[in-house]
Each structure stands twice: as C-alpha cells, then as structure tokens.
Write an enzyme that holds these catalytic residues in place. Structure first.
Site, PDB file in Angstrom:
ATOM      1  N   ASP A 185       0.842  -1.196   0.000  1.00 52.59           N
ATOM      2  CA  ASP A 185       0.000   0.000   0.000  1.00 52.59           C
ATOM      3  C   ASP A 185       0.876   1.245   0.000  1.00 52.59           C
ATOM      4  O   ASP A 185       1.935   1.264  -0.639  1.00 52.59           O
ATOM      5  CB  ASP A 185      -0.932  -0.035   1.222  1.00 52.59           C
ATOM      6  N   HIS A 219      -3.412   6.076   3.380  1.00 56.57           N
ATOM      7  CA  HIS A 219      -4.269   4.944   3.044  1.00 56.57           C
ATOM      8  C   HIS A 219      -3.780   3.645   3.680  1.00 56.57           C
ATOM      9  O   HIS A 219      -4.571   2.860   4.225  1.00 56.57           O
ATOM     10  CB  HIS A 219      -4.321   4.804   1.520  1.00 56.57           C
ATOM     11  N   SER A 410     -11.215  -1.067  -0.398  1.00 56.26           N
ATOM     12  CA  SER A 410      -9.908  -1.019   0.260  1.00 56.26           C
ATOM     13  C   SER A 410     -10.003  -1.480   1.697  1.00 56.26           C
ATOM     14  O   SER A 410      -9.053  -2.042   2.243  1.00 56.26           O
ATOM     15  CB  SER A 410      -9.346   0.410   0.267  1.00 56.26           C
TER      16      SER A 410
END
Length: 569
Positions: A185, A219, A410
């Site tokens: 990520d 994120h 996600s």
C-alpha cells in the site's frame, strides 16, 4: 493517461461513491457495449491460442508475444515514441536475454523480478514491434499505474457482523494467534499506538517521486488498522498479527505496476524470515487485461503458489444499475481472494445487508465471477496520519484527531486479510486454496444482494476459522498449474486452460464437486452455475484485431494503478 482527460475526472467517475446509500446513477467507466466486451475476449483467446500474424503488424515479422492491443496500436502509430513496458518471458530470465539479444540493449539499469520472468524497461514503439516477434517471450504490457481501492458516520458495526470480536484479547485471555500480514500500500505509520512493536519490517519500494517517509498518503495506515489494529476502541480484525509494510504508493495514492510486482518479489524473498502468510492488495491496475497476460496477475499467482494468501479489493467503479465487471489486476485473478464491499444496513442482522452501490462486481475479461465474497466497507473508521495528504484532502471525514471515516473495498479487503491470518493462526498447515475454501464455506449469504455482487456472501470469522478440511474453490484450475521447465517453479499454463475452456465449458464444475461444499449455508449448485461464464466464450465472434484493439482502448483508464477508495460512502 487517456488523452484529453485528467485524473480528477477519472477519480470522480470511477472511484468515489455518491454519498447516498443505494441511490444515484453513475456511468460505467469500464465497459462499453456487450459487443465490445465480446470482441475483446475474442482477441484475448486468439492471441493466446493462435499468435497474431502479419495483419497485426505491417511487414514480415510475426507477433509471437501477446502485446496489449492499445500498446500495439500506439507502437504502430508512434514507432519513435518511448513507452514504459513490462516484458515477460517463458522462464529462466528469457525476458532480459531477449531485450539484450534482439535489441542489443544493456539491461544493467533495467528492473528485473523474481516473482515473474519479466523486465521493466523503456522501449520505443519500433523496439516493441521488433521484440514482439521473439519466440522466447509471452507478453509485452504497459508498466501502468495502480489505484488504491478506498469510498464515510462513525457506525462501527463491522466487528460484530463479521464475528472477529470473539478473537480479541480479554482480561483473562490474549488475542487469538494470527499469521503475519504484508500490507502492499502507501506505507504504515509506525509511530501509531495501534501497531506498537508489531511492524516487523517497513520497506519503501516506490520509484515515483513525491513519496514521503512513513505513510504520506495515509491509506496504508488505515488499511493496516482495519486488518490488525490493537487499541481499545480501535481494534482490527486480527490484533495479534504482525505486520510488514511495503510502500509502493506516492503521496497521491499512485503506484507503478512494476513497484507492486517488486513488492511481490520482496514478499517471496522474505516470507519465511517474517512468517508472511497473507498479503493485502487494496489497489488495482488501471489497465483492463486478461489474467493470462497481466504481469501483476502473474506475480500474485507466484505468491499464491508459494502459499501466501493473496487478498485483493474488487474496486469501487461499480454502479447500482448492474454489474460493472472486474477487469483489473489483481482482483481479476481467479486464484486469489477478491473482496467486495457490503453495506451493513441498519441492523446487526445480515438480513438487510447488500453490496455497496460502488462496489465492483460481475465477470472478468476471462469469464470468472468476482468478487468471491464481501466484507463491510461503508462508514469505516481507521487511523490516518495527520500529516498525510488523505487527511488534508478530506477534513470533513475526520471524526477525531488522527482518525477518519472512509468507505471502499480497500477497507473490506483487510477484514478478510485479518480473518485469513486468524485461520492460519489456528490452522498453520492450511494451503492458500484451503484458506479461500474456508472463507467461502463460512460466508453468510445475503439474500437481498443482487446476484454476484457479494460473491457467496459476507465473511464470517467463526465458521471460517472452525472449518476443518475445507474444499478447494480453485480445484478446476489446479490441473493447469504445471512446473516451469526453466525454473522448476509452479506456473499457470494459460494456453492449455484456454483450449480446455473453449472446448468444454463445463470444466469449471470440478471446483464444486467436493462434498464439503454441502456444509455451506449458501447453495453450492447455484454458485457453480454462475462462477464462470461459458457464454462469453461460446458466443465470441472472433473479431479482427483492429476492432478488438479499439474496444481495448475504450476500456483503458490510462497508465496508473490506484488505491481503491470510494469516497463519500
């Protein structure tokens, strides 16, 4: 990047949700007409089973390797232009040798991989056309960018709905044991209390500029918090799991495909050292492709064949009006566990749960139904560095300092990654196929959800962890996993599979013949009928390459891979 567009436009149409539960209409950014999809599928089969001849490339050379149609068209039109590509060989470093021998280029400064026989290199259009005639190569595809898969009230029902609370620590017992999870990520903020002492490796793999140390996007920290956060009131699915952070994203949430493949290489090289058994990919490529040729698919398959459970987000380009299809790697790969986002509704019961309106679902370009199952993905709360770009861009989603409420596949994927780690904590001997089977057998069907939109249902920790001798949902594919004669490693024989699929549409029935599926609460028979669409093969019109190339260009979202964020909810 598609000409005449910009990424803010793409993000508005393909990534971010509407903010209205189950309402609103969004255009389908991926699929054209049904005829276009058929034409594209026909070309995928033709380029695999029968190499394209002189009609594809002017001149005497024959195209032996698969070249993505939009790349092929661009190379023909602009032979002097330079393209960033990934060249795949048949094993034994043949890709690098071909670039050196056929083109006379030095590969010392190029990027090679161990998870695939491939090389990332910049070539002119003329060099691509020349290289495509080499019989040692299998495919030439764009080194495309990758998207993150994320879409926000503080309504945290997901731990109860998925049943993970049972495995959290109490005053009398520790948290349930769990395998190490690799988070591919934007990085993980190692200073966060949620992860104290459990981030065993923190590696920056991104080659893009504008990537801050730690987690500049925010994120990856959010994803890690959902998978394995360990803080009262902010607990993730598997709070005892160790974490490995592989930073492939810049501060805009963008990565190159070659960086994501390099992360797969790193996992392969270090999985024994750190005990990595699960890899979470909350991202997807922006170039639609067949899993038979996509290098990222090949990389995650290598992980899978080495018993690393790969969990991929389905993406947030879905529409409430019907299936969007799932054409992007790695979620389009039939081996891996692809996770869609469920909307948990108003009650703790799953009876009113449906798919989130932006959660992608439907068939891949190769006819496989995705996602395999779903997990809650709307209105999730997780940790985000206050210095990150995500935190700055969406201040309306900050629920308290250092925490945001976001939605997206996600954040569905790491729930499944956490439960996968718990399954392996209980059953360390399980293969990746068995973990996938346990998850699917344990899933709870969602009768209110549209067909295929949540796979076999919503993930449920208890039944999945308690499953003994789980069936193999990849059983029909495994006969086509063979030994690469050059490396001795297992690989998927795409040519043999394509020939079988074209000749016998019922080949997929083998996946569902195991008696163990009878224990599932969903109907194995109905899923077997839908899990692979033979109609897309049987009705293929075998269009010419020019038509298919145009269709492919219409499907492409450009040269980027992104995180699967869905925006407002």
């Amino acid at each position: 990047m598609r000409r005449g567009s910009n990424w803010s436009d793409v993000r508005a149409s393909a990534l971010w949700g509407s903010g209205k539960r189950g309402t609103g209409s969004r255009s389908n950014a991926l699929w054209g007409s049904g005829k276009r999809r058929t034409a594209l599928l026909a070309t995928l089969v033709l380029t695999l089973v029968v190499p394209l001849g002189a009609s594809a490339v002017p001149g005497p050379k024959v195209v032996q390797a698969f070249v993505a149609p939009d790349l092929l068209s661009s190379a023909q039109t602009n032979p002097a232009a330079t393209f960033s590509v990934i060249v795949q060989g048949k094993g034994g470093n043949q890709a690098a040798h071909a670039v050196a021998d056929v083109l006379g280029l030095s590969v010392k400064v190029a990027r090679t991989f161990t998870s695939i026989d491939g090389i990332a290199v910049d070539l002119t259009g003329a060099q691509i056309l020349t290289l495509a005639s080499d019989t040692h190569l299998t495919a030439i595809t764009a080194d495309s960018r990758v998207r993150l898969s994320a879409a926000s009230t503080t309504y945290e029902k997901w731990p109860s709905i998925t049943g993970v609370q049972k495995y959290w620590p109490t005053s009398t017992s520790p948290a349930a044991p769990a395998a190490t999870i690799a988070i591919v990520d934007s990085g993980i903020d190692a200073t966060r209390p949620e992860f104290a002492g459990r981030i065993v490796a923190n590696v920056n793999i991104s080659t893009l500029s504008g990537n801050s140390p730690g987690d500049g996007r925010g994120h990856g920290t959010f994803v890690a918090g959902i998978a394995a956060g360990a803080l009262v009131g902010k607990t993730g699915a598997a709070p005892a799991a160790k974490l490995v952070s592989l930073d492939v994203m810049d501060d805009k949430g963008m990565a190159k495909t070659s960086d994501v493949i390099a992360a797969s290489d790193w996992i392969l090289a270090n999985k024994a050292k750190y005990g990595i058994r699960v890899a979470n990919f909350s991202l997807h490529s922006s170039a639609a492709n067949s899993f038979m040729y996509d290098p990222l698919d090949k990389a995650v398959e290598k992980l899978w064949f080495n018993n690393v459970v790969v969990v991929a987000a389905a993406g947030n380009y879905g529409t409430p009006d019907g299936p969007s299809g799932v054409p992007f790697a790695p979620g389009n790969d039939p081996f891996v566990i692809t996770v869609g986002a469920s909307d948990t509704g108003k009650f703790l019961s799953t009876n009113d749960d449906v798919a989130a309106p932006w959660s992608a679902y439907g068939y891949t370009l190769d006819g496989f139904a995705k996602p395999d199952l779903a997990a809650p993905g709307r209105y999730m709360v997780g940790p985000v560095p206050v210095t990150s770009t995500l935190y700055a861009e969406r201040p309306d989603h900050v629920v308290e300092p250092g925490y945001m409420e976001l939605s997206g596949t996600s954040f569905s994927a790491p729930i499944v990654s956490g439960i996968s780690a718990l399954i392996l904590g209980r059953h360390p001997e399980y293969t990746a196929d068995q973990v996938k089977g346990a998850l699917m057998v344990g899933a709870v069907p969602l009768p209110q959800a549209s067909a295929l939109s949540t796979g076999v249902g919503e993930v449920s920790a208890g039944p999945s962890i308690d499953t003994l001798n789980p069936p193999n949902p990849n059983r029909a594919l495994n006969p086509f996993v063979v030994t690469n004669p050059f490396t001795g490693a297992p690989v998927f024989d795409a040519a043999s599979w394509a020939a079988k699929a074209q000749a016998d549409a019922s080949w997929a029935d083998a996946s569902w013949s195991d008696a163990s599926w009878a224990a599932a609460s969903w109907s194995a028979a109905s899923w077997a009928d839908a899990s692979w669409s033979d109609a897309s093969w049987a009705s293929a019109s075998w269009a010419d390459s020019a038509t298919a190339a145009a269709s492919w260009a219409d499907l492409s979202l450009g040269s980027a891979s992104w995180a699967d964020n869905a925006g407002n909810g």
